[in-house]
Design an enzyme around this catalytic site. Structure first.
Site, mmCIF file in Angstrom:
data_model
loop_
_atom_site.group_PDB
_atom_site.id
_atom_site.type_symbol
_atom_site.label_atom_id
_atom_site.label_comp_id
_atom_site.label_asym_id
_atom_site.label_seq_id
_atom_site.Cartn_x
_atom_site.Cartn_y
_atom_site.Cartn_z
ATOM 1 N N GLY B 70 0.740 -0.887 -0.079
ATOM 2 C CA GLY B 70 0.155 0.090 -0.228
ATOM 3 C C GLY B 70 0.428 0.863 0.071
ATOM 4 N N ASN B 97 10.384 6.405 -8.242
ATOM 5 C CA ASN B 97 8.579 6.298 -8.189
ATOM 6 C C ASN B 97 7.765 6.989 -7.899
ATOM 7 O OD1 ASN B 97 6.601 4.193 -8.018
ATOM 8 N ND2 ASN B 97 7.962 2.998 -9.295
ATOM 9 N N CYS B 128 -0.556 0.925 -9.402
ATOM 10 C CA CYS B 128 -0.090 0.097 -8.000
ATOM 11 C C CYS B 128 -1.155 -0.443 -7.696
ATOM 12 C CB CYS B 128 0.091 1.052 -6.814
ATOM 13 S SG CYS B 128 0.199 0.148 -5.202
#
Ligand SMILES: Cc1cc2nc3c(=O)[nH]c(=O)nc-3n(C[C@H](O)[C@H](O)[C@H](O)COP(=O)(O)OP(=O)(O)OC[C@H]3O[C@@H](n4cnc5c(N)ncnc54)[C@H](O)[C@@H]3O)c2cc1C
Ligand SMILES: Cc1cc2nc3c(=O)[nH]c(=O)nc-3n(C[C@H](O)[C@H](O)[C@H](O)COP(=O)(O)OP(=O)(O)OC[C@H]3O[C@@H](n4cnc5c(N)ncnc54)[C@H](O)[C@@H]3O)c2cc1C
Ligand SMILES: Cc1cc2nc3c(=O)[nH]c(=O)nc-3n(C[C@H](O)[C@H](O)[C@H](O)COP(=O)(O)O)c2cc1C
Ligand SMILES: Cc1cc2nc3c(=O)[nH]c(=O)nc-3n(C[C@H](O)[C@H](O)[C@H](O)COP(=O)(O)O)c2cc1C
Ligand code: FES
Ligand code: FES
Lengths: 256, 311, 311, 256
Positions: B70, B97, B128
């Site tokens: 997460g 990133n 993600c």
């Protein structure tokens, strides 16, 4: 920390699904504290994929060997239980902070509480505490008599109580029950086991100096992946693999 | 025989630890010299500090693993003040990133982090699968992916690579959209959405319920997608998904990748990146290749030049 | 404790060999009594005889395999005159997997094959990744999938199950579309599109270049998709993807499947289906379940009834 | 056909990467013909996933054992080479049609041509042909001297030529070269090896009675998955695992 192909010196079964594995290699020289763990890779290139965290149960610095005691249940630990003398196994370690037996005051009494496969790291801890002049009391909890191991070994170091959930061996109940029923008196507490047990220890003995060793699913085991975090009381977080697995009671919020 | 030039990046070799599998390099720096690496893709950085999802956050699967971290990270400020400066001691370019919940977040992070001295490229994380807002939501629509890319491109001082999600019907479409929007390169694949259930309780093993599948199990899917995308666009592709060996690196480069990233394998063997780098020259030699760049796209270049014939 | 009722199907147990992994049952009939099975999903049948793709047609991958058989089958006529009659000797319902290049092909096969005496349901294959026309093309757009479903529904004498492709951005959308179009059930997942390259030549190992990934490697993706789809629709789901054991069966049923299919595992162990059927009662007992139907959707029913709490 | 956990009786290395494995079990009783194969599962539940097709090299019906000879190269065969006496291995077989030595006329001469790991099934075939009164000539092709195996064993049964690609052992060249250079005369041909070799045999000796054993990547090995098909001259197809692996020359189109 180091990665080494260690050699199996001995593998023996202690109880139902419980095995004791002795490994040798120079990695042992880096092992400093009880409560540290190793990260073990079994099998081929990708089955099972991840390493398995296993506590160091005993260190023999003269022979460059250490012992782990584990429950063979899933894919990785079952493969581990198939290893024989002379086989090699890929070990990364030692990892984590561990307990600090030297921080205890000689002459005081330490209570060592272990649940199931939480029991093994207490063995090296108990030996070191005793060496350091600390009295040790052990309370070991298991599911039932078939899972009990190391009763004699712990008894040789100090007062030892065994509890089983179904009462088939020792006293019936959880470790916290046994501690209360026997009116045990102690200065400090060292507990390893499932989170529910650790939480119960924290709640039952809020005023004691207390160290808890936590378990969590791990990815890397070295602090890089954030898989093993737990929250601190102040809203920050700790990584169990590097900041732990040992924490002082209250330092982190035990998830359960 | 291993050096590779990509927009913003002069790589000594094509091996890059993948984002999220290497933290900010601190832990691995205790194990080997980070200057050996081609580059480093640091953990996703968001504008604010993030704790991420509750635990358990990882679960093992056959030949792979699920994660639902997460996007836990110390937040932009700390990454700029602590993590990136610490990496300056190594002779290795950093690929930052970048993640967020809204376009504005990406813009903020991209603008600031791209001006850090050792950040040579950005990796836009639009894939993600483990966050409620942002992340994969930006990576499953070509239109949204394009919009985000051009917005970030405007503010970034370094080339931007967009990290694609494999959880889409047509990954080449997304790739073309981000190329058109100004992306300088593509990184792929992020994780496949997966799940494991606990047999005793019946509920998901991960607290987040679903997680991202990575590791050798996904390699065939990743190779196929790199093969498709590298033919669909003219910007370079950095390939990843299950790489564990020098042979795997070759397979991705044959598929069309110009460099690769190694993720999950860092957990299995923390020395995997330097070991692959050391192994690569021998592997190239074994297969008669004199420079790694000859491998790039060999699987499909082959078709274009019928001179080589199938043995 | 194992019987399951589904539209058109009264299953002794929820174990069904998956289409393409069991031929037309002939080979396995030499190994065990096919009447033991819950049902049989036969190899995809097309209107005409098909040879399929050139070889190599299979390749191994970590924890999985790729196949690009390309729907080889003896054609509708022979299936009706030889294969199906041979299966009549067993007390087991047949689910006929129907494929084609155009809607008309599906209609023709569906109409004729659904009137065979032992065909109790159809499985509409809109997800084969290994053919140039038809197949997956019908399964990646909700609209096309819906159209095909309603066209086939009109002509079929038995309930129809639509087999979904996992190679999509939003599988629940496709599921809802086929439900709305009249599907009686859903089967899922077909294979994930993947690829392997030969290290020596650089070219794809499969002659068809890409293939469908199946086996344990895909299980987490399949479980996640069954979890999503079973909550999105009110028709039953037959789950598959990497099932190798009675425990895997439970995991799929917890996720929301009402029955399961076993594919690749038949190659690893040709006795796998009867072995799982024999094991299931013990597994259910071990986890305190008195009838298999109690498992269905336990992972998400749980959330609806907060009475059970996480242990 | 049967699936059995067979026991390793012996494992030995014959040449570079070439191993000989002897297994025992009742499955051997079903083995009827040389040229049949078994499908072997190594490793755990899913690594490697698929079975490996390996030819039967020798059958000992008295001891209920059979032998296979294989090249340890990939994941599955490397695991196979790690097996030791007493270990168990999961074998499905016997599979395929095999050669029919009894169909040859006693007194005639058979040429047995093998390339690399195509050589093993010729051994049982040669013994049976000889028993049946057929003269045997062997031409065995290998990459180089490090790969050569069973030269003596074949020589004990009949005239034997060995060819290596680089000339480091025996004659230099391919099996077809050796056959021509030595002006070998024979009535029938039995060939096992890579497809290019089989094709060359077909082309070089178009007028001979000839049986070829084909290899193809397999899924099930029992005829259910259509992985291993090859086309016939008339446009139909055959499955190598059940209709083959042995075909009469011309019966199928050799893909290469
Ligand atoms: C710091 C630490 C010390 C440990 N010490 C011991 C010990 O001394 N003896 C012992 O028997 N066990 C110990 N454990 C638990 C041990 O790691 C697990 O029992 C083991 O990983 C299970 O692996 P498996 O192959 O049997 O199970 P599988 O079900 O195949 O495991 C699948 C995945 O889940 C992980 N996992 C499963 N159970 C646990 C768990 N309880 N904790 C963390 N990860 C888990 C595995 O590591 C693996 O990644 C310790 C765990 C931690 C975190
Ligand atoms: C009928 C038949 C008989 C055979 N007999 C022998 C024998 O006696 N001795 C021997 O050494 N080899 C034999 N082979 C070849 C043998 O099957 C392969 O060498 C072996 O499968 C390779 O497995 P691996 O684990 O080493 O390779 P990997 O590269 O791990 O294999 C990956 C996958 O490809 C398949 N594969 C790779 N090479 C081949 C091949 N040449 N043929 C078919 N499948 C392949 C494997 O079965 C597996 O599914 C035979 C093949 C067939 C079809
Ligand atoms: C634990 C973990 C955390 C990850 N975190 C990130 C992340 O923060 N940002 C990102 O873009 N990708 C993240 N990824 C995805 C990887 O960078 C990579 O794309 C993916 O895992 C496939 O490569 P692999 O199979 O080599 O791991 C993460 C992967 C894992 C396993
Ligand atoms: C060799 C092979 C052939 C297949 N052929 C078909 C087919 O004809 N029709 C179909 O709907 N699915 C086909 N499939 C897909 C399977 O039915 C199943 O959906 C998939 O393999 C996932 O299940 P598994 O992991 O248990 O194999 C095939 C799969 C394999 C491996
Ligand atoms: S296991 Fe990776 S950070 Fe602790
Ligand atoms: S290998 Fe399955 S049909 Fe031959």
């Amino acid at each position: 920390m180091k990665k080494e192909l260690m050699e199996v010196q001995r593998q023996e079964q202690l109880a139902e699904s419980i095995f004791r594995l002795e490994l040798s290699g120079t990695l042992v020289r880096q092992m400093q504290k009880p409560g540290q763990f190793v990260h073990v890779k079994t099998g081929g290139a990708y089955a099972p994929l991840l390493r398995r965290p296993i506590s160091i149960a005993e260190i023999d610095n003269e022979k460059d060997t250490f012992t782990m005691i584990y429950r063979a249940e899933g894919e990785g630990t079952l493969q581990l239980s198939g290893l024989r003398k002379g086989d090699q196994v890929d070990v990364l370690g030692p990892l984590g902070n561990g307990f600090d037996p030297d921080a205890e005051i000689p002459g005081t009494t330490a209570l060592l509480a272990g649940g199931g496969i939480g029991v093994p790291p207490l063995y090296e801890l108990s030996k070191r505490l005793k060496n350091h002049g600390v009295n040790v009391i052990h309370v070991l909890g298991f599911q039932n008599e078939r899972n009990v191991f190391y009763h004699n070994e712990f008894a040789a170091l100090g007062e030892t109580y065994v509890a089983t959930v179904d009462g088939s061996y020792g006293e019936k109940g959880f470790v916290t029950d046994v501690i209360k029923n026997n009116n045990l008196v102690f200065n400090s507490v060292f507990a390893v086991g499932p989170n529910v047990m650790l939480k119960a220890m924290e709640n039952s003995f809020p005023d004691n100096r207390m160290f808890l060793s936590l378990e969590e699913r791990m990815g890397c085991g070295i602090g890089a992946c954030f898989a093993c975090v737990c929250k601190t009381a102040e809203g920050s977080y700790k990584k169990i693999c590097v900041d732990g697995p040992v924490f002082q009671a209250g330092e982190v919020l035990i998830p359960c | 025989m291993l050096n590779v030039s990509l927009p913003g990046l002069e790589l000594k070799n094509p091996i890059i630890p993948a984002s999220g599998c290497f933290g900010f390099g601190k832990e691995f720096a205790q194990l080997y010299d980070l200057s050996k690496l081609g580059a480093i893709m640091i953990k996703a950085t968001t504008a604010e500090v993030r704790f991420g999802n509750p635990t358990p956050r990882v679960a093992e699967t056959p030949g792979g693993m699920l994660n639902a971290i997460g996007l836990q990270n110390p937040g932009l400020e700390k990454v700029l003040s602590e993590e990136l400066p610490r990496l300056e001691q190594y002779d290795v370019p950093v690929i930052a990133n970048v993640a967020g919940s809204a376009i504005e977040d990406y813009i903020e992070v991209a603008e600031k982090i791209s001006s850090a001295q050792n950040v040579h490229a950005l990796e836009l994380n639009i894939s993600c699968p483990n966050v409620k807002t942002g992340g994969i939501a930006f990576g499953t629509s070509a239109e949204t992916a394009g919009k985000l890319t051009s917005a970030v491109k405007k503010v970034s001082s370094v080339p931007i690579y967009v990290k694609l999600s494999p959880n889409v019907t047509n990954i080449a479409d997304i790739a073309r959209a981000v190329e058109a929007a100004g992306a300088d390169g593509i990184t792929m694949i992020n994780t496949l959405l997966g799940m494991r259930l606990d047999l005793k309780t019946g509920i998901p093993v991960l607290a987040n319920k679903t997680g991202g599948l990575s590791g050798p199990a996904v390699k065939p899917v990743a190779v196929r997608m790199v093969y498709e995308v590298s033919q669909a666009v003219d910007i370079p592709v950095i390939g990843m998904g299950g790489i564990q060996s020098a042979e795997d690196v070759l397979e991705f480069m044959y598929a069309g990748a110009s460099a690769v990233a190694v993720g999950t394998a860092n957990f299995v063997n923390p020395y995997i990146c330097p070991e692959i780098i050391e192994e690569l020259p021998h592997t190239l030699k074994k297969y008669g290749i004199s420079h790694i760049t000859e491998c790039v796209g060999r699987s499909w270049k082959h078709e274009q030049k019928p001179a080589y014939s199938r043995p």
